[in-house]
Design an enzyme around this catalytic site. Structure first.
Site, PDB file in Angstrom:
ATOM      1  N   SER A   1      -8.284  -4.570   5.061  1.00 39.28           N
ATOM      2  CA  SER A   1      -8.943  -4.283   3.777  1.00 39.28           C
ATOM      3  C   SER A   1      -9.337  -5.562   3.045  1.00 39.28           C
ATOM      4  O   SER A   1      -9.064  -5.709   1.848  1.00 39.28           O
ATOM      5  CB  SER A   1      -8.058  -3.393   2.896  1.00 39.28           C
ATOM      6  OG  SER A   1      -7.748  -2.182   3.550  1.00 39.28           O
TER       7      SER A   1
ATOM      8  N   LEU B   1       9.961 -20.842  -4.180  1.00 34.13           N
ATOM      9  CA  LEU B   1       8.989 -19.943  -3.551  1.00 34.13           C
ATOM     10  C   LEU B   1       7.662 -19.926  -4.326  1.00 34.13           C
ATOM     11  O   LEU B   1       7.648 -19.814  -5.549  1.00 34.13           O
ATOM     12  CB  LEU B   1       9.567 -18.518  -3.524  1.00 34.13           C
ATOM     13  CG  LEU B   1       8.631 -17.403  -3.052  1.00 34.13           C
ATOM     14  CD1 LEU B   1       8.376 -17.492  -1.556  1.00 34.13           C
ATOM     15  CD2 LEU B   1       9.203 -16.027  -3.414  1.00 34.13           C
TER      16      LEU B   1
ATOM     17  N   ASP C   1       0.820  -1.212   0.000  1.00 38.68           N
ATOM     18  CA  ASP C   1       0.000   0.000   0.000  1.00 38.68           C
ATOM     19  C   ASP C   1       0.855   1.264   0.000  1.00 38.68           C
ATOM     20  O   ASP C   1       1.947   1.283   0.559  1.00 38.68           O
ATOM     21  CB  ASP C   1      -0.918  -0.016   1.236  1.00 38.68           C
ATOM     22  CG  ASP C   1      -2.106   0.918   1.080  1.00 38.68           C
ATOM     23  OD1 ASP C   1      -2.386   1.363  -0.056  1.00 38.68           O
ATOM     24  OD2 ASP C   1      -2.760   1.202   2.101  1.00 38.68           O
TER      25      ASP C   1
ATOM     26  N   THR D   1     -11.286  -6.776  -4.712  1.00 37.30           N
ATOM     27  CA  THR D   1     -12.624  -6.696  -5.334  1.00 37.30           C
ATOM     28  C   THR D   1     -13.172  -5.271  -5.181  1.00 37.30           C
ATOM     29  O   THR D   1     -14.052  -4.875  -5.943  1.00 37.30           O
ATOM     30  CB  THR D   1     -13.601  -7.696  -4.664  1.00 37.30           C
ATOM     31  OG1 THR D   1     -13.470  -7.602  -3.240  1.00 37.30           O
ATOM     32  CG2 THR D   1     -13.317  -9.124  -5.077  1.00 37.30           C
TER      33      THR D   1
ATOM     34  N   ARG E   1       1.880  -4.655   6.081  1.00 37.06           N
ATOM     35  CA  ARG E   1       1.177  -3.650   5.281  1.00 37.06           C
ATOM     36  C   ARG E   1       1.948  -2.348   5.383  1.00 37.06           C
ATOM     37  O   ARG E   1       2.131  -1.817   6.471  1.00 37.06           O
ATOM     38  CB  ARG E   1      -0.254  -3.429   5.762  1.00 37.06           C
ATOM     39  CG  ARG E   1      -0.965  -2.374   4.903  1.00 37.06           C
ATOM     40  CD  ARG E   1      -2.415  -2.188   5.237  1.00 37.06           C
ATOM     41  NE  ARG E   1      -3.044  -1.336   4.237  1.00 37.06           N
ATOM     42  CZ  ARG E   1      -4.324  -1.389   3.885  1.00 37.06           C
ATOM     43  NH1 ARG E   1      -5.121  -2.257   4.462  1.00 37.06           N
ATOM     44  NH2 ARG E   1      -4.803  -0.582   2.961  1.00 37.06           N
TER      45      ARG E   1
ATOM     46  N   HIS F   1       2.521   3.173  -8.990  1.00 38.75           N
ATOM     47  CA  HIS F   1       2.322   1.736  -9.198  1.00 38.75           C
ATOM     48  C   HIS F   1       3.521   1.133  -9.940  1.00 38.75           C
ATOM     49  O   HIS F   1       3.955   0.024  -9.658  1.00 38.75           O
ATOM     50  CB  HIS F   1       1.030   1.485  -9.973  1.00 38.75           C
ATOM     51  CG  HIS F   1      -0.204   1.896  -9.212  1.00 38.75           C
ATOM     52  ND1 HIS F   1      -0.425   1.523  -7.913  1.00 38.75           N
ATOM     53  CD2 HIS F   1      -1.275   2.665  -9.569  1.00 38.75           C
ATOM     54  CE1 HIS F   1      -1.582   2.039  -7.493  1.00 38.75           C
ATOM     55  NE2 HIS F   1      -2.113   2.744  -8.478  1.00 38.75           N
TER      56      HIS F   1
HETATM   57  C1  IPE Z   1      -5.610  -2.724  -0.266  1.00 37.80           C
HETATM   58  O1  IPE Z   1      -5.269  -1.404  -0.381  1.00 37.80           O
HETATM   59  C2  IPE Z   1      -5.551  -3.396  -1.605  1.00 37.80           C
HETATM   60  C3  IPE Z   1      -4.245  -3.548  -2.214  1.00 37.80           C
HETATM   61  C4  IPE Z   1      -3.100  -3.200  -1.701  1.00 37.80           C
HETATM   62  C5  IPE Z   1      -4.272  -4.178  -3.502  1.00 37.80           C
HETATM   63  P1  IPE Z   1      -6.342  -0.233  -0.577  1.00 37.80           P
HETATM   64  O2  IPE Z   1      -5.547   1.006  -0.701  1.00 37.80           O
HETATM   65  O3  IPE Z   1      -7.242  -0.577  -1.691  1.00 37.80           O
HETATM   66  O4  IPE Z   1      -7.159  -0.292   0.786  1.00 37.80           O
HETATM   67  P2  IPE Z   1      -8.005   0.829   1.529  1.00 37.80           P
HETATM   68  O5  IPE Z   1      -8.999   1.371   0.542  1.00 37.80           O
HETATM   69  O6  IPE Z   1      -7.049   1.889   1.971  1.00 37.80           O
HETATM   70  O7  IPE Z   1      -8.619   0.125   2.681  1.00 37.80           O
HETATM   71  C1  IPE Z   2      -1.657   0.112  -3.383  1.00 38.40           C
HETATM   72  O1  IPE Z   2      -1.386   1.466  -3.464  1.00 38.40           O
HETATM   73  C2  IPE Z   2      -1.753  -0.535  -4.728  1.00 38.40           C
HETATM   74  C3  IPE Z   2      -3.098  -0.984  -5.117  1.00 38.40           C
HETATM   75  C4  IPE Z   2      -4.202  -0.822  -4.436  1.00 38.40           C
HETATM   76  C5  IPE Z   2      -3.184  -1.622  -6.389  1.00 38.40           C
HETATM   77  P1  IPE Z   2      -2.546   2.502  -3.464  1.00 38.40           P
HETATM   78  O2  IPE Z   2      -2.914   2.832  -4.876  1.00 38.40           O
HETATM   79  O3  IPE Z   2      -3.666   2.063  -2.612  1.00 38.40           O
HETATM   80  O4  IPE Z   2      -1.831   3.773  -2.822  1.00 38.40           O
HETATM   81  P2  IPE Z   2      -2.475   4.820  -1.845  1.00 38.40           P
HETATM   82  O5  IPE Z   2      -3.009   4.061  -0.675  1.00 38.40           O
HETATM   83  O6  IPE Z   2      -3.557   5.511  -2.612  1.00 38.40           O
HETATM   84  O7  IPE Z   2      -1.339   5.711  -1.488  1.00 38.40           O
HETATM   85 MG    MG Z   3      -4.112   2.360  -0.642  1.00 39.99          MG
END
Ligand code: IPE
Ligand code: IPE
Ligand code: MG
Length: 248
Positions: free
Chosen positions: A203, A138, A27, A73, A195, A44
């Site tokens: 999440s 792995l 995240d 999802t 995380r 990303h």
């Molecule tokens: C969780 O992160 C999903 C992934 C890392 C793929 P999100 O950024 O989507 O979660 P929330 O919305 O902060 O809970």
């Molecule tokens: C996690 O990073 C990657 C995915 C959910 C795919 P985010 O895109 O959620 O990054 P923030 O949380 O908005 O910084």
């Molecule tokens: Mg996020």
């Protein structure tokens, strides 16, 4: 837990035990980019670089399974251009990285509603699975279009259908039956969840499999998560006193 056979890197780091299964909620990519005045997609992309290092490190340190939250999802709620960008990045990652992963003995698995993905993503997933299916190193388990509640509901449907067919006695359903009906069938429980970005929530990630996992929430954003940081988490993990409800 593998306490006996430590890899050279694990020894070098001073590890006595290594978690069998690590789950990672990658995240903070969006915030990383926004802080730099860049589009979220750049975050990303930077995150993929971290991912490559983390997979390599996990393999070198002797972790058996690495579960990675790539797309939930709920992530379909994001703007269409970000969803599209993430989907393209996934395909790119699978085609570009698979040879190296394969060379390192990595076996790819997926969990989530893969059938609901668009055709190019579906094809890339099939390619990754096929290419690495005989590897014994792995296991990289990618959560894609994944939600833990959806996973549990799906398991319930499967068990109910088996009972209706007369193949299963509903009264005999055990925790193990549920475990075996999840996407992670055959994999050990999650020992450690990391995380990044300071958010302290799951999440909808692996709710059933994380019952006795240890949790780490490093403050760094995912693109800044380094091998040093990972090593630090692993060293702290081995200090944790895992009691599983008992006494020690
Ligand atoms: C969780 O992160 C999903 C992934 C890392 C793929 P999100 O950024 O989507 O979660 P929330 O919305 O902060 O809970
Ligand atoms: C996690 O990073 C990657 C995915 C959910 C795919 P985010 O895109 O959620 O990054 P923030 O949380 O908005 O910084
Ligand atoms: Mg996020």
């Amino acid at each position: 837990m593998d306490e006996i056979q430590l890899t050279p890197l694990a020894r070098e780091l001073g590890l006595r035990l290594v978690p069998a299964h690590v789950g990672v909620i990658m995240d903070g990519n969006g915030r990383w980019a926004q802080k730099r005045g860049m589009p979220r997609m750049m975050g990303h992309r930077a995150g993929v670089e971290t991912l490559r290092d983390v997979i390599r490190f996990s393999s070198d340190v002797g972790i058996q399974v690495l579960s990675l939250y790539a797309f939930s999802t709920e992530n379909w709620k994001r703007p269409a251009d970000e969803v599209g960008g993430l989907m393209r990045l996934l395909v790119e990652f699978l085609y570009k990285e698979i040879d190296e992963l394969d060379a390192n003995g990595v076996r790819i698995r997926f969990m989530g509603d893969i059938d609901a993905l668009p055709a190019p993503q579906h094809k890339a997933v099939e390619y990754g699975l096929e290419k690495t299916k005989d590897n014994t190193g792995l296991i990289v388990n990618i959560a894609l279009n994944y939600g833990a509640r959806a996973e549990i509901a799906r398991a319930a449907r499967e068990l109910a259908a088996a009972a209706v067919r007369g193949e299963l006695d509903a009264a005999a359903i055990t925790e193990q039956s549920v475990t075996d009906a999840l996407y992670t069938a055959g994999l050990p429980d999650v020992d450690l969840v990391i995380r990044t970005s300071g958010e302290m929530r799951l999440s909808n990630f692996m709710l059933y499999q994380c019952s006795y996992a240890e949790f780490y929430f490093p403050e760094v954003l995912w693109p800044d998560f380094s091998k040093e940081e990972y090593a630090k988490v692993l060293l702290q993990f081995q200090q944790r006193d895992r009691r599983y409800g008992g006494v020690k």
